[in-house]
Design an enzyme around this catalytic site. Sequence first.
Site, mmCIF file in Angstrom:
data_model
loop_
_atom_site.group_PDB
_atom_site.id
_atom_site.type_symbol
_atom_site.label_atom_id
_atom_site.label_comp_id
_atom_site.label_asym_id
_atom_site.label_seq_id
_atom_site.Cartn_x
_atom_site.Cartn_y
_atom_site.Cartn_z
ATOM 1 N N ASP A 13 37.438 44.675 34.681
ATOM 2 C CA ASP A 13 37.728 43.257 34.229
ATOM 3 C C ASP A 13 39.099 43.095 34.238
ATOM 4 O O ASP A 13 39.837 43.551 34.149
ATOM 5 C CB ASP A 13 37.420 43.112 32.903
ATOM 6 C CG ASP A 13 37.341 41.566 32.421
ATOM 7 O OD1 ASP A 13 37.891 40.684 33.255
ATOM 8 O OD2 ASP A 13 36.684 41.284 31.358
ATOM 9 N N VAL A 36 35.803 34.913 39.062
ATOM 10 C CA VAL A 36 37.119 35.260 38.646
ATOM 11 C C VAL A 36 38.248 34.224 38.226
ATOM 12 O O VAL A 36 38.662 34.202 36.951
ATOM 13 C CB VAL A 36 38.066 36.036 39.743
ATOM 14 C CG1 VAL A 36 39.611 36.193 39.306
ATOM 15 C CG2 VAL A 36 37.298 37.285 40.164
ATOM 16 N N ASP A 37 38.010 33.104 39.091
ATOM 17 C CA ASP A 37 38.829 31.854 38.626
ATOM 18 C C ASP A 37 38.341 31.551 37.204
ATOM 19 O O ASP A 37 39.371 31.310 36.283
ATOM 20 C CB ASP A 37 38.687 30.951 39.546
ATOM 21 C CG ASP A 37 39.567 29.560 39.579
ATOM 22 O OD1 ASP A 37 40.642 29.976 38.719
ATOM 23 O OD2 ASP A 37 39.164 28.592 40.253
ATOM 24 N N THR A 126 35.459 37.639 48.559
ATOM 25 C CA THR A 126 34.259 38.439 48.843
ATOM 26 C C THR A 126 33.014 37.882 48.056
ATOM 27 O O THR A 126 31.946 38.437 48.219
ATOM 28 C CB THR A 126 34.350 39.957 48.673
ATOM 29 O OG1 THR A 126 34.735 40.003 47.117
ATOM 30 C CG2 THR A 126 35.523 40.420 49.260
ATOM 31 N N VAL A 128 31.513 33.929 46.436
ATOM 32 C CA VAL A 128 30.963 32.827 47.046
ATOM 33 C C VAL A 128 31.399 32.639 48.312
ATOM 34 O O VAL A 128 30.822 31.699 49.129
ATOM 35 C CB VAL A 128 31.195 31.752 46.241
ATOM 36 C CG1 VAL A 128 30.093 31.887 44.670
ATOM 37 C CG2 VAL A 128 32.298 31.244 45.810
ATOM 38 N N TYR A 129 32.704 33.064 48.503
ATOM 39 C CA TYR A 129 33.170 32.955 50.156
ATOM 40 C C TYR A 129 32.703 33.784 51.069
ATOM 41 O O TYR A 129 33.134 33.675 52.083
ATOM 42 C CB TYR A 129 34.779 32.859 50.117
ATOM 43 C CG TYR A 129 35.409 31.601 49.254
ATOM 44 C CD1 TYR A 129 34.746 30.393 48.617
ATOM 45 C CD2 TYR A 129 36.767 31.484 49.139
ATOM 46 C CE1 TYR A 129 35.252 29.481 48.047
ATOM 47 C CE2 TYR A 129 37.426 30.352 48.375
ATOM 48 C CZ TYR A 129 36.404 29.570 47.921
ATOM 49 O OH TYR A 129 37.113 28.257 47.397
#
Length: 174
Positions: A13, A36-37, A126, A128-129
């Site tokens: 994490d 992550v954001d 890596t 959703v992009y």
Amino acid sequence: MAAMADIELVQGDLTEQEVDAIVNAANSSLLGGGGVDGAIHRKGGPEILAECRKLRAGHYGRGLPTGQAVATTAGRLLARWVVHTVGPVWSDTEDRSDLLADCHRNSLAVAADLGARSIAFPAISTGVYRWPMADAARIAVTTVRASESFDVVRFVLFDRAAHDTFAAAVREIR
């Protein structure tokens, strides 16, 4: 000549890392999101969002451009700072590799300017992009390998497959 940073790989994490700075794979709004954001904003608390809103009210009124980086407090996280960077969306018709390298290069520069000696990165772009993991690992490791400003550069990978892919890139890029 300074020594190159040690590259560490951790499966875990990102928000639990005890480093000077963690890198947020942010969206251009700087106002939180998923992945992550979202985890960084949730765990770090409202101080991070408050500083992001100030950035949006000032120089970054139109958002943070892809490949650029900016720092805020880390709020309640163990780190001192969060360095926000916007990764490129993968394209099979346009080479955006330089933008992904810029995310790492600019994050390192922002953190070094703050005095950070340790930094932790996620696998930028890596999720959703859709950037292919092996290519993202190669670009990330190649870019951070050149840094002489840090004692530790850590990649914090969400799962075993990502960890193994980054480990292969580290072995290959010695």
